[in-house]
Design a protein around this motif. Sequence first.
Motif, PDB file in Angstrom:
ATOM      1  N   ALA A 345       0.691  -1.391  -0.107  1.00  0.00           N
ATOM      2  CA  ALA A 345      -0.131   0.144  -0.342  1.00  0.00           C
ATOM      3  C   ALA A 345       1.142   1.243   0.065  1.00  0.00           C
ATOM      4  CB  ALA A 345      -1.088   0.226   0.955  1.00  0.00           C
ATOM      5  N   ALA A 346       1.915   1.600   0.681  1.00  0.00           N
ATOM      6  CA  ALA A 346       3.086   2.390   0.761  1.00  0.00           C
ATOM      7  C   ALA A 346       3.658   2.236  -0.857  1.00  0.00           C
ATOM      8  CB  ALA A 346       4.399   2.173   1.604  1.00  0.00           C
ATOM      9  N   GLY A 347       2.984   1.618  -1.476  1.00  0.00           N
ATOM     10  CA  GLY A 347       4.297   1.592  -3.055  1.00  0.00           C
ATOM     11  C   GLY A 347       5.573   1.167  -3.243  1.00  0.00           C
ATOM     12  N   THR A 348       6.102  -0.072  -2.276  1.00  0.00           N
ATOM     13  CA  THR A 348       6.974  -1.443  -2.055  1.00  0.00           C
ATOM     14  C   THR A 348       6.953  -2.499  -3.290  1.00  0.00           C
ATOM     15  OG1 THR A 348       7.482  -0.328  -0.003  1.00  0.00           O
ATOM     16  CG2 THR A 348       8.580  -2.692  -0.582  1.00  0.00           C
ATOM     17  N   PRO A 349       7.800  -2.493  -3.979  1.00  0.00           N
ATOM     18  CA  PRO A 349       7.724  -3.393  -4.752  1.00  0.00           C
ATOM     19  C   PRO A 349       7.501  -4.741  -3.662  1.00  0.00           C
ATOM     20  CG  PRO A 349       9.119  -2.693  -5.261  1.00  0.00           C
ATOM     21  CD  PRO A 349       8.408  -2.105  -4.653  1.00  0.00           C
ATOM     22  N   VAL A 350       7.232  -6.078  -3.561  1.00  0.00           N
ATOM     23  CA  VAL A 350       6.740  -7.149  -3.399  1.00  0.00           C
ATOM     24  C   VAL A 350       6.606  -7.943  -3.802  1.00  0.00           C
ATOM     25  CG1 VAL A 350       6.105  -7.690  -1.209  1.00  0.00           C
ATOM     26  CG2 VAL A 350       5.870  -5.595  -0.884  1.00  0.00           C
ATOM     27  N   GLN A 351       7.726  -9.180  -3.546  1.00  0.00           N
ATOM     28  CA  GLN A 351       7.188 -10.740  -4.762  1.00  0.00           C
ATOM     29  C   GLN A 351       6.651 -11.709  -2.948  1.00  0.00           C
ATOM     30  OE1 GLN A 351       6.871 -11.272  -7.580  1.00  0.00           O
ATOM     31  NE2 GLN A 351       6.032 -13.202  -7.319  1.00  0.00           N
ATOM     32  N   PHE A 352       5.618 -12.095  -3.441  1.00  0.00           N
ATOM     33  CA  PHE A 352       5.698 -12.653  -1.678  1.00  0.00           C
ATOM     34  C   PHE A 352       5.098 -14.151  -2.167  1.00  0.00           C
ATOM     35  CE2 PHE A 352       4.089 -12.662   2.675  1.00  0.00           C
ATOM     36  CZ  PHE A 352       3.403 -14.048   2.537  1.00  0.00           C
ATOM     37  N   ASP A 353       5.673 -15.020  -2.199  1.00  0.00           N
ATOM     38  CA  ASP A 353       5.695 -16.712  -2.540  1.00  0.00           C
ATOM     39  C   ASP A 353       4.912 -17.354  -1.322  1.00  0.00           C
ATOM     40  OD1 ASP A 353       6.049 -15.252  -4.832  1.00  0.00           O
ATOM     41  OD2 ASP A 353       8.466 -16.945  -4.777  1.00  0.00           O
ATOM     42  N   VAL A 354       4.437 -18.338  -1.577  1.00  0.00           N
ATOM     43  CA  VAL A 354       3.767 -19.326  -0.578  1.00  0.00           C
ATOM     44  C   VAL A 354       4.027 -20.331  -1.038  1.00  0.00           C
ATOM     45  CG1 VAL A 354       1.712 -20.319   0.383  1.00  0.00           C
ATOM     46  CG2 VAL A 354       1.868 -17.700   0.231  1.00  0.00           C
ATOM     47  N   ILE A 355       4.606 -21.700  -0.118  1.00  0.00           N
ATOM     48  CA  ILE A 355       5.587 -22.711   0.010  1.00  0.00           C
ATOM     49  C   ILE A 355       4.581 -23.128   0.206  1.00  0.00           C
ATOM     50  CG2 ILE A 355       7.474 -23.937  -0.077  1.00  0.00           C
ATOM     51  CD1 ILE A 355       8.393 -21.504  -1.427  1.00  0.00           C
ATOM     52  N   PRO A 356       3.495 -23.941  -0.822  1.00  0.00           N
ATOM     53  CA  PRO A 356       3.145 -25.067  -0.769  1.00  0.00           C
ATOM     54  C   PRO A 356       3.107 -26.306   0.217  1.00  0.00           C
ATOM     55  CG  PRO A 356       3.368 -24.718  -3.198  1.00  0.00           C
ATOM     56  CD  PRO A 356       3.761 -24.025  -2.534  1.00  0.00           C
ATOM     57  N   GLY A 357       2.916 -26.357   1.349  1.00  0.00           N
ATOM     58  CA  GLY A 357       2.448 -28.003   2.951  1.00  0.00           C
ATOM     59  C   GLY A 357       3.725 -27.907   3.228  1.00  0.00           C
ATOM     60  N   ALA A 358       4.424 -26.461   2.969  1.00  0.00           N
ATOM     61  CA  ALA A 358       6.046 -26.419   3.961  1.00  0.00           C
ATOM     62  C   ALA A 358       5.686 -25.818   5.787  1.00  0.00           C
ATOM     63  CB  ALA A 358       6.701 -25.458   3.134  1.00  0.00           C
ATOM     64  N   ASP A 359       6.131 -26.370   6.629  1.00  0.00           N
ATOM     65  CA  ASP A 359       5.824 -25.611   8.202  1.00  0.00           C
ATOM     66  C   ASP A 359       7.167 -24.908   7.701  1.00  0.00           C
ATOM     67  OD1 ASP A 359       8.519 -27.447   8.146  1.00  0.00           O
ATOM     68  OD2 ASP A 359       6.697 -28.700   9.202  1.00  0.00           O
ATOM     69  N   HIS A 360       7.420 -25.183   9.080  1.00  0.00           N
ATOM     70  CA  HIS A 360       8.769 -23.337   9.298  1.00  0.00           C
ATOM     71  C   HIS A 360       9.687 -24.168   9.369  1.00  0.00           C
ATOM     72  CE1 HIS A 360       9.544 -19.187  10.981  1.00  0.00           C
ATOM     73  NE2 HIS A 360      10.041 -20.006  11.813  1.00  0.00           N
ATOM     74  N   GLY A 361       9.676 -25.562   9.476  1.00  0.00           N
ATOM     75  CA  GLY A 361      11.115 -25.777   9.449  1.00  0.00           C
ATOM     76  C   GLY A 361      11.416 -26.355   8.173  1.00  0.00           C
ATOM     77  N   THR A 362      10.350 -26.478   7.058  1.00  0.00           N
ATOM     78  CA  THR A 362      10.256 -26.986   6.236  1.00  0.00           C
ATOM     79  C   THR A 362      10.331 -25.840   4.998  1.00  0.00           C
ATOM     80  OG1 THR A 362       8.034 -27.942   5.675  1.00  0.00           O
ATOM     81  CG2 THR A 362       9.600 -29.220   6.053  1.00  0.00           C
TER      82      THR A 362
END
Length: 389
Positions: A345-362
């Motif tokens: 919203a502040a104009g920062t270019p953000v690439q946000f990826d979700v790693i499917p099925g992964a928990d915090h460790g993996t």
Amino acid sequence: MLVQGIAVAAALVAVMAAAPAAHAGAIYPVADPDGFYYAAGNLGGAQNGDVLNARQVPSPWAGATVWQLLFRSTSSTGVPIAAVTTLISPGPGPRPLLSYQPFVNSLGLQCAPSHALFDGSLKETSAFPLLLARGWAIAVPDHLGPDSAYGAARMGGQITLDGIRAVKRFAPAGLADSPVGLAGYSGGAMATGFAAAIAPDYAPELPIVGVAEGGVPVNPGKMAIEAGDSPQALFGLGFAVAVGMEREYPAELRLDDSLTPFGFWMRERMANSCVDDIISVGANHRISEVFHAGAENDPVLIRTFHENALEIVPELIRQPLYEWHGGNDQVPLGLAQYTAGRYCAAGTPVQFDVIPGADHGTAIFPGAVNAMNYLADRFAGLAPPSNCR
């Protein structure tokens, strides 16, 4: 469960046999026996990022030179502190400089990166040869500070930025004109995120071209409250944040009135622990075992935690950002996405990826590969991608 119940009961008997006054106030880690970590009388007169001491140490990485720099930084309450960063370089600069903040998540000084880099306990070092092969220099700060104040993320950001300043001012490295990238995962991402967010005000001269962070606990206090009073596999990390914050704010934040007898025991038991031990000791415990009811409503606790929560603070990441998170992460995905949305919203270019099925460790390693490629493109001056909506 029976064995766990017996262990908890035994711990309760042990702590109740001792007077709580023996444990009053913040418990600090055992002092580091290496005198290099302690500044001489020049600390007060130095500026943030000034190098106070330096030494070259043996390199575990073929062809790389390793220095450790002691430098001046500032605590969360404005007190001058001495901090350390470890600089790993394939040769004199100028060359890209990556400040990498590991997921230390610990309360003992022996767990700090400047030790863990060399004793095999810092798992992230397996990626360092690949980064060095790219021609990058790597700065690895002890971002939890001289008291290992886990959770004090704003201070971690300040130490990170002052560590970069120290590296740039350290003439033998030749990195004064190097572009800078920031990266970190989990607890390391907390320091990374704060370094990026406060940089325009705290260290505006630093040429930060890109940021990569994963598994970010953007609001540890909210995470604990939303988890409710149910057993949590990573409960120890949340409790360790409270212990670390008490170290950082000893005049304001006192846990003594909030802790149960078992809480007193756990605070002392974890006082010199590294991350694996903290997780083990706290596994499947719950808030009501260590805190009296209503402790979460303490206004000082709320204020200090809010000052260290990326979800809430007014400073926003303005540099190009790559962020990743496991789809099944125990650290709430929704909070991380909301915070990234503030940056969008502040104009920062953000690439946000979700790693499917992964928990915090993996989630760390698949995301880290993308993160390093992302930073390589920023060092090359390419336009940053964005999936902001």
